[in-house]
Design an enzyme around this catalytic site. Structure first.
Site, PDB file in Angstrom:
ATOM      1  N   ASP A   1      -9.305  -5.442  -4.869  1.00 39.33           N
ATOM      2  CA  ASP A   1      -8.522  -4.395  -4.225  1.00 39.33           C
ATOM      3  C   ASP A   1      -9.207  -3.032  -4.322  1.00 39.33           C
ATOM      4  O   ASP A   1     -10.098  -2.820  -5.153  1.00 39.33           O
ATOM      5  CB  ASP A   1      -7.136  -4.317  -4.870  1.00 39.33           C
ATOM      6  CG  ASP A   1      -6.074  -3.776  -3.935  1.00 39.33           C
ATOM      7  OD1 ASP A   1      -6.338  -2.791  -3.226  1.00 39.33           O
ATOM      8  OD2 ASP A   1      -4.973  -4.334  -3.920  1.00 39.33           O
TER       9      ASP A   1
ATOM     10  N   HIS B   1      -7.322  -5.544  -0.808  1.00 41.19           N
ATOM     11  CA  HIS B   1      -6.141  -4.728  -0.531  1.00 41.19           C
ATOM     12  C   HIS B   1      -5.174  -5.450   0.394  1.00 41.19           C
ATOM     13  O   HIS B   1      -3.961  -5.215   0.341  1.00 41.19           O
ATOM     14  CB  HIS B   1      -6.570  -3.396   0.092  1.00 41.19           C
ATOM     15  CG  HIS B   1      -5.502  -2.364   0.089  1.00 41.19           C
ATOM     16  ND1 HIS B   1      -4.811  -1.983  -1.047  1.00 41.19           N
ATOM     17  CD2 HIS B   1      -4.969  -1.610   1.097  1.00 41.19           C
ATOM     18  CE1 HIS B   1      -3.922  -1.053  -0.747  1.00 41.19           C
ATOM     19  NE2 HIS B   1      -3.995  -0.821   0.551  1.00 41.19           N
TER      20      HIS B   1
ATOM     21  N   SER C   1       0.843  -1.191   0.000  1.00 42.99           N
ATOM     22  CA  SER C   1       0.000   0.000   0.000  1.00 42.99           C
ATOM     23  C   SER C   1       0.884   1.250   0.000  1.00 42.99           C
ATOM     24  O   SER C   1       1.700   1.413  -0.894  1.00 42.99           O
ATOM     25  CB  SER C   1      -0.956  -0.057   1.198  1.00 42.99           C
ATOM     26  OG  SER C   1      -1.928   0.950   1.129  1.00 42.99           O
TER      27      SER C   1
END
Length: 342
Positions: free
Chosen positions: A290, A317, A146
């Site tokens: 995601d 995610h 991320s």
């Protein structure tokens, strides 16, 4: 018959006392001559900034001089804790890895100074950590998830000479593309009344309203951040979310994972045009559900010079949890494959 039995007994005794190579204990858990042995692998590393010197927290797991993976957590302002699922896979593969709380997160110092929350300073922090941990191009793998993927990308663009391999997990190379995907693809999949409420809060710039954040948490996160009811999220994830440095997160990312909104510092970040300068072996990991477009994550793997894409068909995610077997099987294969290169 007695003579044959005696011979078999003697052979068994001889074999049991032989020291065959495949019976030697692995050196993976060897701690001899390690300065962090007393602290169980923990090492505090001083980081010099224009606002003073602060300590960041790291913890080593395992021993492998050829493979050392530094884990860059998301957020910004999350913690190393949600990476604890790596304990179920990396030791078995004898991969040495390092938990690391970035400045302002969890066990590391928190200067509480927003002037320090910028990409160039974070990149220099990673470089300081690398040096302190004795990593170089012969063994250094950098994994960013991320926001950590943004940080890893920026690090590679400046310091790829120090890398053996790069892993960008669940991150695209363009925040504007991320925002567009959230607004045009994922947003319309929400119930109409839910999306209308979200848009009403955003139109007023009321991003920190508890009602806005609750809608995001209840309807968006279980579909696209981690695909299970938040009450059932694994303990490492709950702890990481509970200890989020919210002022840091708000300044750089904005109030939620539903795109990047407001005047967040990362809102215009875009490195697609620069990825062709990254030549180290690179793995991009993306999940079907995601918060960002998995096709853009696949594109990342094609824009770098030596890229691979790992697709997690059940993943969101946090694909390391909701498509765990796919995630770790592919990740370990990539690391081992790069290590095996001449």
């Amino acid at each position: 018959m007695k003579k044959l039995s005696s011979l078999l007994l003697i052979a068994t005794l001889v074999l049991s006392t032989c020291n065959f190579d495949n019976n030697k204990p692995s050196a993976y858990h060897e701690n001899a001559n390690r300065e962090d042995t007393l602290a169980g692998g923990v090492k505090l590393i001083p980081i010099t900034t224009n606002k003073g010197v602060f300590n960041v927290w790291t913890k080593r797991v395992g021993n492998n001089p050829k493979i050392k993976v530094l884990l860059l957590h998301g957020g910004p302002g999350s913690t190393h804790e949600y990476f604890e699922c790596f304990d179920s896979y990396f030791p078995k593969a004898e991969i040495e890895y390092y938990y690391y709380d970035q400045l302002g997160s969890a066990y590391s110092d928190n200067p509480n100074d927003s002037s320090l929350w910028n990409l160039p300073r974070f990149v220099e922090e990673v470089e300081t950590v690398r040096k302190a941990l004795g990593m170089d191009s012969s063994n250094f793998f950098l994994l960013g998830h991320s926001w950590g993927g943004i940080l890893a990308t920026e690090y590679a663009l400046k310091y790829q000479k120090n890398l053996k391999g790069l892993i960008i997990s669940n991150m695209v190379p363009s925040i504007p593309d991320y925002v567009k995907y959230a607004n045009e693809v994922l947003g319309p999949k929400l119930p109409k009344e839910v999306l209308a409420s979200i848009r009403a809060f955003e139109a007023k710039g009321d991003y920190t309203n508890p009602a806005y954040l609750k809608i995001i948490t209840d309807y968006y996160y279980p579909e696209h951040v981690l695909r299970m009811p938040p009450a059932n999220w694994p303990d490492p994830v709950k702890r990481a979310f509970a200890r989020m440095n919210y002022p840091l997160y708000l300044k750089m990312q904005g109030p939620s994972e539903f795109g990047v909104v407001g005047d967040a510092a990362l809102k215009n970040w875009d490195r697609k045009a620069d990825l062709n300068t990254i030549t180290v072996p690179t793995l991009s990991i993306g999940g079907e559900f995601d918060t960002m477009d998995p096709k853009a994550m696949e594109e990342l793997s094609k824009l770098v010079k030596d890229g691979q894409f790992l697709y997690c068909p059940k993943g969101s995610h946090m694909s390391m949890y909701d498509d765990q077997f796919t995630y770790f099987t592919g990740l370990v294969k990539f690391i081992k494959g790069v290590d095996a290169r001449k």
